[in-house]
Enzyme design. Sequence first.
Site, PDB file in Angstrom:
ATOM      1  NE  ARG A  10      -3.903  -1.866   2.218  1.00 28.71           N
ATOM      2  CZ  ARG A  10      -5.189  -1.561   2.030  1.00 28.71           C
ATOM      3  NH1 ARG A  10      -5.586  -0.309   2.020  1.00 28.71           N
ATOM      4  NH2 ARG A  10      -6.075  -2.514   1.857  1.00 28.71           N
ATOM      5  CG  ASP A  69       5.596   9.383   1.125  1.00 31.29           C
ATOM      6  OD1 ASP A  69       6.100   9.417   2.276  1.00 31.29           O
ATOM      7  OD2 ASP A  69       4.559   8.752   0.860  1.00 31.29           O
TER       8      ASP A  69
END
Length: 803
Positions: free
Chosen positions: A531, A645
């Site tokens: 994910r 990120d």
Amino acid sequence: MGTLFLYIVVVLLVLLYKTPLLSSSPTSLSLPSVLKPGSSLSVENKDDFLISPNGLFTAGFYSVGENAYCFSVWFTKPLADQSHTIVWMANRDAPVNGKRSKLSLLKTGNLVLRDAAQPLPIWTTNIIDSKEPAQLFINDTGNLYLQNNETQVIWQSFGSPTDTLLPLQKFTKDTSLVSSRSLTNHSSGFYKLYFDNDNVIRLVYNGPSVAGIYWPDPKITAWASGRSTWASRRTATLDLSGHFVSSDSLFFNTSDSENQSVRRLTVDVDGNFRAYSLDETRGIWKVTWQAISDTCRVHGICGENSTCSISPNHGRKCSCIPNHTMINQTDWSYGCKPEFNTTLCGNGEDDFLHFPHYDFYGYEARFVPNVTLDECKRVCLGICNCKGFHFNYETEGYFSCYAKFKLINGFRTMSSNGSMYLKVPKSILLLSNNSEKIVHEDRLICSEKLPTVRIDRAYIKNPKNESVKSLMIFTYVFGALETICIIYFFYRTRNPSKTRQGYVQAATGFQRFSYAELKKTTKNFSKEIGRGGGGIVYKGEFSNNRVAAVKLLKEFGNKQGETELLAEISTLGRLNHMNLIDIWGYCAERKHKLLVYEYMENGSLAQNLHSSKLDWGKRFDITVGTAKGLAYLHEECLEWVLHCDVKPHNILLDSNWNPKVADFGLSKLLDRDGTRNSEFTRARGTRGYMAPEWLFVNHPITSKVDVYSYGVVVLEMITGRSPTGDQCAKSKGRLDSWVKEKMIAAGGTKDWIEEVVDVTVDGKYDTSKMEILIKVALQCSAEDKDARPTMSQVVDMLLHVEN
Ligand SMILES: *[C@@H]1O[C@H](CO)[C@@H](O)[C@H](O)[C@H]1NC(C)=O
Ligand SMILES: *[C@@H]1O[C@H](CO)[C@@H](O)[C@H](O)[C@H]1NC(C)=O
Ligand SMILES: *[C@@H]1O[C@H](CO)[C@@H](O)[C@H](O)[C@H]1NC(C)=O
Ligand SMILES: *[C@@H]1O[C@H](CO)[C@@H](O)[C@H](O)[C@H]1NC(C)=O
Ligand SMILES: *[C@@H]1O[C@H](CO)[C@@H](O)[C@H](O)[C@H]1NC(C)=O
Ligand SMILES: *[C@@H]1O[C@H](CO)[C@@H](O)[C@H](O)[C@H]1NC(C)=O
Ligand SMILES: *[C@@H]1O[C@H](CO)[C@@H](O)[C@H](O)[C@H]1NC(C)=O
Ligand SMILES: *[C@@H]1O[C@H](CO)[C@@H](O)[C@H](O)[C@H]1NC(C)=O
Ligand SMILES: *[C@@H]1O[C@H](CO)[C@@H](O)[C@H](O)[C@H]1NC(C)=O
Ligand SMILES: *[C@@H]1O[C@H](CO)[C@@H](O)[C@H](O)[C@H]1NC(C)=O
Ligand SMILES: *[C@@H]1O[C@H](CO)[C@@H](O)[C@H](O)[C@H]1NC(C)=O
Ligand SMILES: *[C@@H]1O[C@H](CO)[C@@H](O)[C@H](O)[C@H]1NC(C)=O
């Protein structure tokens, strides 16, 4: 009126249906592969091509710039970026005019290329004795040849290659490969592959002022490089399966040998000699062999007074030696000139600047074996034009002195203990005490725009008579009507999304998948493998056993369409680095937006952080690889991409545990100076890995946010502690503070290293190496963004530790 128009349209459609344009599909194109005697190919006629029977090669006029054409042979199918790969050129150094230039096959068997404005032919095959007619063919192997009616080949393009050798093409004593001048200028460059007069294949740099052989290594004999000078002939060929055999005992197999592949061998503009295979699914050439692995050993890359070093993110890089500046800001081959104007013969006024791990090839004024440093300095000071010396460690306590009168072919090498000492006026040395840090790093000015050639050759206009003119007007009108009808016809008969699909794929190089197809490959999205920020990733298996990672983007949802998705991912098409994940394609159907990536056998770093399979050696390699990938993303000459990120979940590991950074590129692109950051309306990233400046509205977001996150990831890999976990609660929740506290508490001893390092990880580590790694990580996760190094500096620091 209306019925008349309808009638015309119907008639035209019937006519059109019978024209070969529509009735033939692209696969059954019956373009000629033969040119008959007395006929010619014209630059203006876009259909004047010869195509090899298998369709692989095309011969015709190739546009090399504005109004400039070369008669060439190229691979018919364009690459993913729509460029064509040229394998041969007739007139590479003299392009012809875009109007009324012609390649004619004379009745005498001669092939002649004429430019309308020039009285003499630009190029000719110069066959003098042949009085018989001949035909021009193009072979399946890419050979363009003239054959007379006794089936004798009287001329062939394989006999005069330009920069490329194709499989089955013989390389002989009479042929050579010469690189192009640059990626956009196809004229003859400076690098040449040839059979030398001792029967050995060599690469030579033949520059405007100096020349030098650089392959095989000129410092050792041909024999020591595995070559034989005693050959009975001089020939070399590459076969279709990737085996290269040369009469001088140079044998190599390409990395994909045995497999059938479209191949070529090219002397590239950077002076390296490489074998390529075509990756047909992705439309790119893959390097399967290269002559020189340390590309700084190629001569003539960086001019005088500059040095070459390998930058992990961008290949080669030139830098001026200290206190010198680039002579020409756009071309390194001009070299660098001194910033000072005192002459270097100053009777004790000169001193030396230590330049460790650098060497310059050749141009020795004097060689003195077995000397001390002071003796070597005296040698150089005693020679007026000595520009510096290389002080080389040979064996224990034994050094040699190479005093140089010209500083050229400079390169950085970590594999020798030698140092360069540059002669500079004393005044400069006093100004700059910290001499080892002052390597001047001028950068090339990055330019996206490709230069074009403009040939301003007047050509004589033949006044056409009126009847021809009116005929032409009729043709144009008819052509326009025809075009309208074709478009109409296409819209009626074709699925509009199909044509669009083809267009889109051509423009971006990505494959477009249908939702149904991806649903099938992922078995109805059943195998979740991760994910990420943008969505959930599933494992997908295609019918040809290719395994992929399919990411279902949730953010994109209904709001944005295919164009927006493509705009976002188009940058990715241009990124190509072994430490960045490869993207294969995408799907955009109504609300379904998916991306298809290469599948990584070992999952993410997050899944493996506590695995016994990741010993210290692998962990160290992962930190270096990740840094390289990020450094490439931040590289100046690309569009500047921030990841935003970076975390262990986004660092994936392939079957060999090589790291690949994933999930980049969906963050917005920033301007190079990082000022236009209004796109970032909300903080991105993951708690624990986010740089402090995200929290302050007025702080500009730069590439240093990724450096921060990288630092945290490295600390996590070393300590085994999560930056969001409770362990750090006492240290205000920050991993770096916790490590720093331990370091300070140890009071100058190295005990802290053992305390912070994860004891559950297998394998031994080198304490000093670990110390440097932790310190680099701490520097990266500094609170102040200006105190953090850049990603390329991190790579440099880590590579230094490795050596
Ligand atoms: C044409 O190609 C075949 C192999 O495909 C080769 O054997 C033949 O020699 C070639 N002819 C010429 C004239 O190059
Ligand atoms: C070869 O050309 C000559 C004349 O140019 C012609 O007489 C002869 O018939 C040709 N031979 C073949 C086999 O076509
Ligand atoms: C290349 O492969 C062939 C077999 O395919 C082998 O015989 C040969 O030794 C290989 N050459 C080199 C240099 O590895
Ligand atoms: C050769 O082709 C096979 C099948 O396409 C592939 O599995 C294999 O990896 C290829 N080998 C190399 C060295 O590329
Ligand atoms: C030499 O280079 C150093 C560092 O780049 C600089 O500080 C110094 O002013 C230069 N000296 C001269 C004379 O240009
Ligand atoms: C710098 O190099 C470029 C390309 O070689 C050339 O066009 C230009 O004229 C050069 N400029 C100077 C100032 O020499
Ligand atoms: C290189 O530097 C030396 C002095 O360091 C100077 O004499 C020479 O002219 C320079 N070369 C060029 C091409 O400017
Ligand atoms: C170098 O030359 C410039 C003018 O050419 C002059 O202004 C400057 O003072 C000189 N510097 C030295 C250190 O001689
Ligand atoms: C190098 O020179 C020293 C003295 O100058 C001598 O003792 C030593 O043997 C020399 N080494 C070699 C390898 O010649
Ligand atoms: C570098 O020098 C050290 C001793 O100073 C020696 O042990 C080492 O082998 C040298 N390395 C090379 C590559 O010459
Ligand atoms: C240069 O640095 C050394 C120590 O690295 C110091 O001893 C010396 O005084 C310094 N010289 C100048 C001119 O600053
Ligand atoms: C290409 O290079 C040649 C020199 O090899 C030069 O004469 C020509 O002007 C160059 N063309 C362009 C467009 O730079």
